[in-house]
Design an enzyme around this catalytic site. Structure first.
Site, PDB file in Angstrom:
ATOM      1  N   TRP A   1      89.416  60.586  43.864  1.00 43.17           N
ATOM      2  CA  TRP A   1      90.412  60.838  43.597  1.00 43.17           C
ATOM      3  C   TRP A   1      90.016  61.266  42.401  1.00 43.17           C
ATOM      4  O   TRP A   1      88.670  61.077  41.635  1.00 43.17           O
ATOM      5  CB  TRP A   1      91.389  60.084  42.758  1.00 43.17           C
ATOM      6  CG  TRP A   1      92.123  59.507  42.384  1.00 43.17           C
ATOM      7  CD1 TRP A   1      93.729  60.472  42.675  1.00 43.17           C
ATOM      8  CD2 TRP A   1      92.197  59.648  41.768  1.00 43.17           C
ATOM      9  NE1 TRP A   1      93.921  61.394  41.179  1.00 43.17           N
ATOM     10  CE2 TRP A   1      93.821  59.877  40.200  1.00 43.17           C
ATOM     11  CE3 TRP A   1      91.212  58.968  39.874  1.00 43.17           C
ATOM     12  CZ2 TRP A   1      93.907  60.117  39.253  1.00 43.17           C
ATOM     13  CZ3 TRP A   1      92.031  58.377  38.897  1.00 43.17           C
ATOM     14  CH2 TRP A   1      92.986  59.291  38.310  1.00 43.17           C
TER      15      TRP A   1
ATOM     16  N   GLU B   1      92.512  62.494  47.676  1.00 41.36           N
ATOM     17  CA  GLU B   1      93.942  61.953  47.264  1.00 41.36           C
ATOM     18  C   GLU B   1      94.638  61.887  46.701  1.00 41.36           C
ATOM     19  O   GLU B   1      93.822  62.740  45.311  1.00 41.36           O
ATOM     20  CB  GLU B   1      93.592  60.388  46.762  1.00 41.36           C
ATOM     21  CG  GLU B   1      94.861  59.881  46.443  1.00 41.36           C
ATOM     22  CD  GLU B   1      94.068  58.148  45.995  1.00 41.36           C
ATOM     23  OE1 GLU B   1      93.462  58.074  45.154  1.00 41.36           O
ATOM     24  OE2 GLU B   1      95.545  57.560  45.443  1.00 41.36           O
TER      25      GLU B   1
ATOM     26  N   LYS C   1      97.440  63.896  43.666  1.00 46.05           N
ATOM     27  CA  LYS C   1      99.155  63.224  42.641  1.00 46.05           C
ATOM     28  C   LYS C   1      99.779  63.871  42.022  1.00 46.05           C
ATOM     29  O   LYS C   1      99.340  65.376  41.683  1.00 46.05           O
ATOM     30  CB  LYS C   1      97.631  62.527  41.790  1.00 46.05           C
ATOM     31  CG  LYS C   1      98.699  61.546  40.799  1.00 46.05           C
ATOM     32  CD  LYS C   1      97.531  60.248  39.639  1.00 46.05           C
ATOM     33  CE  LYS C   1      98.510  59.846  38.936  1.00 46.05           C
ATOM     34  NZ  LYS C   1      97.484  58.793  38.660  1.00 46.05           N
TER      35      LYS C   1
ATOM     36  N   ASP D   1      99.148  58.431  48.312  1.00 44.72           N
ATOM     37  CA  ASP D   1      99.555  57.113  47.330  1.00 44.72           C
ATOM     38  C   ASP D   1     100.505  57.007  47.461  1.00 44.72           C
ATOM     39  O   ASP D   1     101.426  57.807  46.086  1.00 44.72           O
ATOM     40  CB  ASP D   1      98.412  57.351  45.771  1.00 44.72           C
ATOM     41  CG  ASP D   1      98.695  56.439  45.948  1.00 44.72           C
ATOM     42  OD1 ASP D   1      99.373  55.419  44.759  1.00 44.72           O
ATOM     43  OD2 ASP D   1      97.972  55.076  44.791  1.00 44.72           O
TER      44      ASP D   1
ATOM     45  N   HIS E   1     102.116  58.244  43.798  1.00 42.55           N
ATOM     46  CA  HIS E   1     102.068  59.602  43.584  1.00 42.55           C
ATOM     47  C   HIS E   1     102.634  61.238  43.526  1.00 42.55           C
ATOM     48  O   HIS E   1     102.589  61.646  43.907  1.00 42.55           O
ATOM     49  CB  HIS E   1     100.172  60.008  44.087  1.00 42.55           C
ATOM     50  CG  HIS E   1      99.505  59.284  44.179  1.00 42.55           C
ATOM     51  ND1 HIS E   1      98.661  59.733  43.829  1.00 42.55           N
ATOM     52  CD2 HIS E   1      99.548  58.322  42.859  1.00 42.55           C
ATOM     53  CE1 HIS E   1      97.414  58.773  42.928  1.00 42.55           C
ATOM     54  NE2 HIS E   1      98.104  57.575  41.914  1.00 42.55           N
TER      55      HIS E   1
ATOM     56  N   HIS F   1      96.849  54.652  50.352  1.00 44.89           N
ATOM     57  CA  HIS F   1      97.367  53.219  48.953  1.00 44.89           C
ATOM     58  C   HIS F   1      98.315  52.781  48.622  1.00 44.89           C
ATOM     59  O   HIS F   1      99.240  53.811  47.974  1.00 44.89           O
ATOM     60  CB  HIS F   1      96.576  54.608  47.937  1.00 44.89           C
ATOM     61  CG  HIS F   1      95.410  54.435  47.770  1.00 44.89           C
ATOM     62  ND1 HIS F   1      94.268  54.979  46.685  1.00 44.89           N
ATOM     63  CD2 HIS F   1      94.061  53.995  48.156  1.00 44.89           C
ATOM     64  CE1 HIS F   1      93.733  55.260  47.107  1.00 44.89           C
ATOM     65  NE2 HIS F   1      93.217  55.041  47.690  1.00 44.89           N
TER      66      HIS F   1
ATOM     67  N   ASP G   1     104.676  54.129  35.711  1.00 48.90           N
ATOM     68  CA  ASP G   1     103.221  53.442  36.237  1.00 48.90           C
ATOM     69  C   ASP G   1     102.956  54.095  37.694  1.00 48.90           C
ATOM     70  O   ASP G   1     103.811  53.721  38.591  1.00 48.90           O
ATOM     71  CB  ASP G   1     103.592  52.064  35.679  1.00 48.90           C
ATOM     72  CG  ASP G   1     102.116  51.906  36.807  1.00 48.90           C
ATOM     73  OD1 ASP G   1     100.851  52.166  36.644  1.00 48.90           O
ATOM     74  OD2 ASP G   1     101.978  51.017  36.993  1.00 48.90           O
TER      75      ASP G   1
ATOM     76  N   ASP H   1     100.892  52.127  40.130  1.00 47.85           N
ATOM     77  CA  ASP H   1     100.503  51.017  40.024  1.00 47.85           C
ATOM     78  C   ASP H   1     100.507  49.648  40.354  1.00 47.85           C
ATOM     79  O   ASP H   1     100.339  48.883  39.508  1.00 47.85           O
ATOM     80  CB  ASP H   1      98.974  51.434  38.884  1.00 47.85           C
ATOM     81  CG  ASP H   1      98.206  52.169  39.695  1.00 47.85           C
ATOM     82  OD1 ASP H   1      98.552  52.979  41.004  1.00 47.85           O
ATOM     83  OD2 ASP H   1      98.090  53.137  38.766  1.00 47.85           O
TER      84      ASP H   1
ATOM     85  N   ASP I   1      96.200  50.023  46.327  1.00 47.34           N
ATOM     86  CA  ASP I   1      95.744  50.249  45.524  1.00 47.34           C
ATOM     87  C   ASP I   1      97.078  50.463  44.216  1.00 47.34           C
ATOM     88  O   ASP I   1      97.546  50.393  43.861  1.00 47.34           O
ATOM     89  CB  ASP I   1      95.573  51.305  45.300  1.00 47.34           C
ATOM     90  CG  ASP I   1      95.339  52.443  44.002  1.00 47.34           C
ATOM     91  OD1 ASP I   1      94.355  51.883  43.276  1.00 47.34           O
ATOM     92  OD2 ASP I   1      95.502  53.865  43.834  1.00 47.34           O
TER      93      ASP I   1
HETATM   94  C1  RNT Z   1      94.675  57.289  40.765  1.00 48.15           C
HETATM   95  C2  RNT Z   1      94.452  57.270  41.817  1.00 48.15           C
HETATM   96  C3  RNT Z   1      93.280  56.020  42.295  1.00 48.15           C
HETATM   97  C4  RNT Z   1      92.913  55.020  41.962  1.00 48.15           C
HETATM   98  C5  RNT Z   1      91.892  54.122  42.090  1.00 48.15           C
HETATM   99  C6  RNT Z   1      91.447  53.219  41.353  1.00 48.15           C
HETATM  100  O1  RNT Z   1      95.840  57.906  40.298  1.00 48.15           O
HETATM  101  O2  RNT Z   1      95.240  55.491  42.450  1.00 48.15           O
HETATM  102  O3  RNT Z   1      93.341  55.960  43.834  1.00 48.15           O
HETATM  103  O4  RNT Z   1      93.948  54.640  41.583  1.00 48.15           O
HETATM  104  O5  RNT Z   1      90.572  55.284  42.789  1.00 48.15           O
HETATM  105 ZN    ZN Z   2      95.629  55.569  44.589  1.00 47.82          ZN
END
Ligand code: RNT
Ligand code: ZN
Length: 422
Positions: free
Chosen positions: A189, A230, A232, A263, A266, A290, A298, A300, A330
Site C-alpha cells: 500500500w 491495495e 484506495k 480494504d 477504501h 483489510h 476515517d 480505520d 486493519d
Molecule cells: C492505509 C491502508 C494500509 C495501512 C497499513 C498501516 O489506508 O489501509 O493498509 O492501514 O498499511
Molecule cells: Zn488497509
C-alpha cells in the site's frame, strides 16, 4: 466467570434449533478452525514502529487519534500484547508485520537496507507460537515520502529507493513463509496522491506501473509468498487523486497474476467490499481483505459486528472461498485500550463467520430461484434472531478462552498489571 454448564446447555439448544433448519453446528465449528485472522501489529503502538525510539506515524493520509495509556514501546511489548490478544481469542491467528517493526538493534537501518536478519526474531517467535506471519513495506513516515509520492514519485532517487524497499520486503516475506511453512502475504500500500486537482494523473500512474514491474521481476514460490496490492479512493490530505486507485490495481493484479487487497474503508461509503469478492475471484488467484470500519473521513475504526462485516463473511462462505480469501484486520485507534480494540474487532469478525457458517444457504437459494423474494427476505431476517452467539460462546469455551463479556475483565487486569505501568 460464565458457568460452563450454562454455556453447554445453551449450545445444546442452539444445535437443536439449527438442526431444525438443516444446519449442522458442529460442522460449522470445524470450519471455523480454518478462519485465520491476521492481526495487524500496528494497533499496539499507533503505527509507530521501532526504527528509532519514539517513532510516530507521519503523513501518508492515515492518522491515529487518541493518547490512551499503554502503547507498546518495544518489540518485547508488542509480542506480549499480541500473545495476550491471542489468549483471548478462540482458534488460531496470524500476525501481520510492517517493515518498520524490525529488530534494528539500535542502529540506523534505512528502508532500502532491511534484511531477513532484522525479522529473524519475529520468525523464531512465530515458530514457537505455531502461527504464520504476514508482511508489508512501509512507504510512509519517512522523509522520502514527505513529498506525497513514493513508488509513483517523479524524483528518481526517491522512486528507486522505494522500489528497493519493496523488493526487500518481498524477499523477507518469502523467507518468513519458507521458514514457517505457510505463505506470508506481502501487501503493497502506498500513500501516493494529491490533495488538490492534479494535472498529471497519467504520469504518476505510468510511474507506478513501472515501479511495480521492476518489483515483481523477481519470482518466489507460491508456497512462500502471496503478493497483493491495495487500492484506495482517498486519504487525509490526498483528497483529489490517489495514484493506486481501485481500477489501477485491479488491472495490475489481473494482468500480472498477483493478489488484490480490498480494504473496507477504501471505497465510496455506500460501496461494500462484500460485493466485490465474487466480482474479483474469477480473475485473481486470491484476495486479501483489510477488515476495517470507515466512519466519515476515517477508514480505520475498530471493527464491529455490522452489516458490512456480515456480508463479507457471508460472501466468502457462500462462494466456498475460505482458502482463497485471506483476512487481515486493519484499524488503529489510540483512544481506548489497544488490546481491547484487537479483541473486540477480531471477535466481531469471528462472530460474522460463525453467523455465515450457520446459514441454511440451500434453503435461501431455493426461495431465490423460485422467485420467492418475500420468503428470502423474511428468512434472512429470522436468521438474525437465531442463537448464533451461543454457538460462538461454546467455541470460546471449547478453546479455553473467556466466554461472552468475560474478556472485558481480563483486559482490565492486563491494563492494571501491564499497560498502566508503561
Ligand atoms: C492505509 C491502508 C494500509 C495501512 C497499513 C498501516 O489506508 O489501509 O493498509 O492501514 O498499511
Ligand atoms: Zn488497509
Amino acid at each position: 466467570m460464565k458457568d460452563p454448564k450454562v454455556v453447554e446447555n445453551a449450545y445444546r439448544h442452539a444445535k437443536e434449533e439449527y438442526a431444525s433448519i438443516g444446519v449442522d453446528t458442529d460442522a460449522a465449528l470445524r470450519t471455523m478452525d480454518k478462519v485465520r485472522i491476521s492481526l495487524h501489529c500496528w494497533q499496539t503502538d499507533d503505527v509507530g514502529g521501532f526504527e528509532r525510539p519514539g517513532a510516530e506515524l507521519g503523513g501518508g493520509g492515515i492518522q491515529v487519534t487518541g493518547n490512551y495509556p499503554g502503547k507498546a514501546r518495544s518489540i518485547g511489548q508488542v509480542k506480549k500484547d499480541i500473545e495476550k490478544v491471542m489468549s483471548l481469542l478462540p482458534g488460531n491467528q496470524r500476525l501481520n508485520l510492517h517493515a518498520i517493526y524490525g529488530d534494528f538493534g539500535g542502529e540506523k537501518v534505512d528502508r532500502d537496507q532491511i534484511e531477513v536478519k532484522h525479522f529473524q526474531g519475529w520468525i523464531d517467535w512465530a515458530k514457537k507460537l505455531g502461527i504464520g506471519l504476514d508482511f508489508n513495506p512501509t512507504c510512509f513516515s519517512h522523509p522520502y515520502a514527505d513529498g506525497g509520492y513514493t513508488l509513483a514519485s517523479k524524483n528518481e532517487t526517491y522512486r528507486k529507493f522505494w522500489v528497493e524497499h519493496v523488493k526487500r520486503t518481498r524477499k523477507i516475506a518469502a523467507e518468513m513463509g519458507h521458514q514457517l511453512g505457510t505463505p506470508a502475504g506481502n501487501n503493497i500500500w502506498i500513500p501516493d496522491g494529491s490533495k488538490d486537482v492534479p494535472v498529471d494523473r497519467n504520469g504518476h500512474r505510468v510511474l507506478l506501473k513501472k515501479s511495480l514491474d521492476e518489483i515483481f521481476q523477481v519470482k518466489y514460490p507460491k508456497e512462500h509468498l502471496f503478493d497483493t496490492v491495495e487500492c484506495k479512493l482517498f486519504g487525509l490530505g490526498v483528497e483529489a487523486m490517489t495514484v493506486g486507485s481501485h481500477e489501477f490495481y485491479m488491472g495490475y493484479a489481473v494482468r500480472s497474476n498477483i493478489g488484490l487487497c480490498l480494504d473496507t474503508g477504501h471505497f465510496h461509503p455506500t460501496e461494500q467490499i462484500g460485493d466485490k469478492i465474487s466480482s474479483m475471484l474469477p480473475f485473481v488467484d486470491g484476495l486479501l481483505l483489510h477488515v476495517s470500519r470507515g466512519v466519515r473521513w476515517d477508514s480505520d475504526h475498530v471493527v464491529i459486528f455490522n452489516d458490512e462485516l456480515q456480508l463479507i463473511a457471508q460472501e466468502i462462505v457462500r462462494a466456498k472461498a475460505l482458502d482463497r480469501v485471506r483476512i487481515g484486520l486493519d484499524y488503529f485507534d489510540g483512544s481506548l485500550n489497544r488490546i481491547g480494540a484487537y479483541v473486540v474487532g477480531a471477535r466481531a469478525a469471528q462472530l460474522a463467520f460463525i453467523f455465515a457458517l450457520l446459514e441454511p444457504t440451500p434453503k435461501l437459494l431455493g426461495y431465490e430461484e423460485a422467485g420467492k423474494n418475500f420468503e428470502r427476505l423474511a428468512f434472512l431476517e429470522v436468521l438474525k434472531t437465531k442463537p448464533y452467539a451461543a454457538v460462538y460462546d461454546y467455541y470460546c469455551a471449547k478453546n479455553n478462552v473467556p466466554v461472552g463479556e468475560d474478556f472485558i475483565g481480563e483486559i482490565g487486569k492486563y491494563e492494571t498489571e501491564e499497560l498502566s505501568k508503561r
